[in-house]
Design an enzyme around this catalytic site. Structure first.
Site, PDB file in Angstrom:
ATOM      1  N   ASP A  24       0.737  -1.014  -0.172  1.00 35.73           N
ATOM      2  CA  ASP A  24       0.077  -0.113   0.114  1.00 35.73           C
ATOM      3  C   ASP A  24       0.867   1.554  -0.201  1.00 35.73           C
ATOM      4  O   ASP A  24       1.737   1.414   0.999  1.00 35.73           O
ATOM      5  CB  ASP A  24      -0.835   0.096   1.367  1.00 35.73           C
ATOM      6  CG  ASP A  24      -1.943   0.541   1.243  1.00 35.73           C
ATOM      7  OD1 ASP A  24      -2.438   1.791   0.616  1.00 35.73           O
ATOM      8  OD2 ASP A  24      -3.394  -0.312   1.387  1.00 35.73           O
ATOM      9  N   ASP A  40      -3.081   4.748  -2.595  1.00 27.50           N
ATOM     10  CA  ASP A  40      -3.762   5.497  -1.578  1.00 27.50           C
ATOM     11  C   ASP A  40      -4.308   6.893  -1.957  1.00 27.50           C
ATOM     12  O   ASP A  40      -3.343   7.236  -2.567  1.00 27.50           O
ATOM     13  CB  ASP A  40      -3.322   5.622   0.219  1.00 27.50           C
ATOM     14  CG  ASP A  40      -4.345   5.620   1.107  1.00 27.50           C
ATOM     15  OD1 ASP A  40      -5.407   5.423   1.273  1.00 27.50           O
ATOM     16  OD2 ASP A  40      -4.057   6.854   0.986  1.00 27.50           O
ATOM     17  N   GLU A  58      -6.197   4.038  -5.807  1.00 31.19           N
ATOM     18  CA  GLU A  58      -7.627   4.033  -5.423  1.00 31.19           C
ATOM     19  C   GLU A  58      -8.212   5.276  -5.427  1.00 31.19           C
ATOM     20  O   GLU A  58      -7.869   6.224  -5.293  1.00 31.19           O
ATOM     21  CB  GLU A  58      -7.338   4.070  -3.374  1.00 31.19           C
ATOM     22  CG  GLU A  58      -8.409   4.064  -2.968  1.00 31.19           C
ATOM     23  CD  GLU A  58      -8.914   4.872  -1.148  1.00 31.19           C
ATOM     24  OE1 GLU A  58     -10.116   4.249  -0.224  1.00 31.19           O
ATOM     25  OE2 GLU A  58      -7.571   5.296  -1.288  1.00 31.19           O
ATOM     26  N   HIS A  98     -11.078  -3.057   4.035  1.00 28.65           N
ATOM     27  CA  HIS A  98     -10.812  -2.268   4.794  1.00 28.65           C
ATOM     28  C   HIS A  98     -11.390  -1.506   5.275  1.00 28.65           C
ATOM     29  O   HIS A  98     -11.624  -1.091   6.005  1.00 28.65           O
ATOM     30  CB  HIS A  98      -9.802  -2.781   5.476  1.00 28.65           C
ATOM     31  CG  HIS A  98      -8.805  -1.311   4.618  1.00 28.65           C
ATOM     32  ND1 HIS A  98      -8.625  -1.396   3.079  1.00 28.65           N
ATOM     33  CD2 HIS A  98      -8.773  -0.115   4.690  1.00 28.65           C
ATOM     34  CE1 HIS A  98      -7.863  -0.213   2.862  1.00 28.65           C
ATOM     35  NE2 HIS A  98      -7.553   0.615   3.813  1.00 28.65           N
ATOM     36  N   ASP A  99     -12.654  -0.666   3.553  1.00 31.73           N
ATOM     37  CA  ASP A  99     -12.811   0.234   4.160  1.00 31.73           C
ATOM     38  C   ASP A  99     -14.513   0.217   3.823  1.00 31.73           C
ATOM     39  O   ASP A  99     -15.138   0.859   3.916  1.00 31.73           O
ATOM     40  CB  ASP A  99     -12.523   1.567   3.269  1.00 31.73           C
ATOM     41  CG  ASP A  99     -11.161   1.975   3.746  1.00 31.73           C
ATOM     42  OD1 ASP A  99     -11.033   1.734   5.032  1.00 31.73           O
ATOM     43  OD2 ASP A  99     -10.917   2.334   2.611  1.00 31.73           O
TER      44      ASP A  99
END
Ligand code: GLC
Ligand code: CA
Length: 558
Positions: A97, A201, A263, A328-329
């Site tokens: 990430d 990210d 993302e 995870h979000d």
């Protein structure tokens, strides 16, 4: 063009909640090493690790204080190298990430930056003087932290710095060439170590709008009571972002055999195309949130429209896309779209089959492959993550009744996906021998890897079948995609075709029974459809005419 990353099945690991090897309650790198056999057997070909860098951990590692060291909670650089080597030995690649929008306020750059206006690192971040004695603009931070502003006043130099997320996560200034160079060097360091790519990210937010204007969208009560506007569009896709990504591509990505997935919140297909079109040389694919993270449950007709639109990015625009249910979000999709009680197996496998048979690279979020569900925490004290807690506090402070506030957040809270992985039915699902850093979902007693291995109807075995089909049938990756029955309110039906192979996929998205549409039956009859895979095991000539709750089937046509 064929590429390994188009064929990939990516397994996303939230290290902190995956497997704890030393009993301190926190998942770690050695824990992942111990589970590599499991990951390999699942059929994953790439691992994506959420951030494991040194971090004060206010946002579970997205607040990085040193990009070139591993947080001791997770292990050491040697542990990381061992993980990488052992994954590679199994033919599994690994991507990191990469958080480039902000650092931790404890990063040495920020520590320097705040010392004085003349400090060489000053300009690595975004500082502004007060405007009429107040914050430089009306932006609210995305976490609803504090009283809501995206600006924090710093006593030493009497200026504000920008933080779109927590005030412990100052935004970086990508207009600064030195910072850019430092970041490129850092990324090359990881790639030279052998990592196979990055999940970037918030990558479409790196460039801020010129002049940092106020958001024109009025605050919505009650969370807008302080006058700050949480408007995530302000920093998304601003002029200059494509030039920056192209530059990163030329300086870094293009020099390696790697994959880059961005993302990107607040993108639609028209915007996404410019990030992923191959000849533009920016990034390979993006995560959009049109389906997964939307507080408003989409209908199946809307989902079909979204999938058709994204398919154009692949077919007509020479780009590539992602397929994922959760991360995870987001909430757990078996609880959000499916039915995690009566039809947990059926709805989890139907969703999994949909994901694997749509065009795009597949991303499985840890626990999804065993049908893990949302968690029903009794009170706000059980929640951990910043967004849920911040929004809850702001709502309560503005007069919303606490229970109403909690209920409004429960189903979408990011903590639903962050509870520890459920390995067996021992304490805390076998995740740790100590006290887990966050509460486990009590349903680990019934939903866990060991049980899934034994069960007759096993989500895990179904996922393994899907990933192995992907290796044998290029139609799943490279086939073109044609939907039928676009307006049908229950069913998703489509054809995939590649070279000599044609598939017809039919999924019932809901818990009602449906009869087989005549149009579909005609194709199956004419083309001698044979059932390749389904999530009900008694499909006979008679039962085939009924599409049962959450039923999903793949037919091969001849
Ligand atoms: C991304 C991450 C999320 C994090 C945020 C700030 O959206 O996925 O978990 O809170 O960026 O880094
Ligand atoms: Ca540990």
């Amino acid at each position: 063009m064929k590429k390994w990353w188009k064929e990939a099945v990516v397994y996303q690991i939230y290290t902190k909640s995956f497997y704890d090897s030393n009993g301190d309650g926190i998942g770690d790198l050695r824990g992942i090493v111990q589970k590599l056999d499991y990951i390999q057997k699942l059929g994953a070909t790439v691992i994506w690790l959420n951030p494991i860098y040194q971090s004060p951990d206010v946002d579970n590692g997205y607040d990085i204080s040193d990009y070139q060291s591993i947080d001791p909670r997770y292990g050491t650089l040697d542990d990381f190298k061992e993980l990488l080597e052992k994954a590679h030995a199994r033919g599994i690649r690994l991507i990191m990430d990469m958080v480039l929008n902000h650092t931790s306020d404890e990063h040495k750059w920020f520590q320097e930056s705040k010392k004085s206006k003349g400090n060489p690192y000053r300009d690595y971040y975004i500082w502004r003087p007060a405007k009429n004695g107040k914050e430089p603009n009306n932006w609210g931070n995305y976490f609803y932290e504090g009283r809501g502003s995206a600006w924090e006043f710093d006593e030493t130099t009497q200026e504000y710095y920008l933080h779109n997320y927590s005030k412990k996560m100052p935004d970086l200034n990508w207009g600064n060439p030195n910072m850019k160079e430092d970041m490129c060097r850092m990324m090359r360091w990881w790639l030279d170590l052998g990592v196979d790519g990055f999940r970037m990210d918030a990558v479409n937010r790196l460039v801020k709008p010129k002049g940092l204007p106020d958001s024109p969208n009025p605050p919505t009560p009650p969370v807008g009571i302080y006058g700050y506007v949480v408007d995530r569009t302000m920093c998304a896709n601003c002029p200059g972002i494509h030039e920056l990504l192209h530059e990163l591509n030329q300086e870094v990505f293009q020099k390696y055999d790697m994959m880059v997935v961005g993302e990107t919140g607040n993108v639609d297909t028209a915007i996404a195309i410019d990030y992923v079109k191959e000849e533009r040389e920016e990034i390979n694919m993006v995560f959009h949130f049109e389906i997964a993270k939307n507080p408003v449950l989409k209908t199946v007709v809307e989902i079909k429209e979204i999938e058709r639109r994204w398919n154009h990015v692949v077919m007509e625009q020479n780009g590539w896309i992602t397929q994922y249910l959760s991360n995870h979000d987001t909430p757990r999709q078996v609880s959000f779209f499916g039915n995690d009680k009566e039809y947990r197996y059926e709805s989890a496998t139907m969703l999994g089959l949909l994901m694997h048979t749509h065009p795009g690279t597949v991303y499985i979020y840890q626990g999804e492959e065993i049908g893990m569900t949302n968690v029903d925490f009794p009170s706000i004290e059980y929640y951990n993550e910043k967004y849920t807690v911040g929004k809850y506090e702001t709502m309560v402070e503005s007069g919303v009744d606490p229970e109403t506030a909690l209920n409004s957040l429960k189903h979408t809270s990011r903590d639903n996906d962050r509870t520890p992985m459920q390995w067996d039915d021992s304490d805390n699902g076998g995740f740790t021998t100590g006290t887990p850093w966050m509460h486990s979902n009590p349903n680990y007693v019934d939903i866990n890897v060991v049980r899934e291995e034994e069960r007759e109807h096993s989500v895990l075995r179904f996922y393994r079948t899907l990933t192995s089909l992907r290796k044998e049938h290029p139609v799943m990756v490279y086939g073109d995609y044609h939907q039928m029955l676009e307006d049908d309110e229950d069913l998703i039906v489509y054809l995939r075709q590649y070279e000599k192979e044609t598939w017809l996929v039919i999924c019932n998205f809901y818990g009602n029974e449906r009869s087989m549409p005549q149009k579909v039956q005609e194709i199956l009859d004419q083309e001698h459809g044979t059932l390749l895979l389904g999530n009900y095991d008694d499909v006979t000539n008679e039962t085939a005419e009924q599409i049962r709750p959450y039923e999903a089937r793949i037919y091969q046509l001849s």
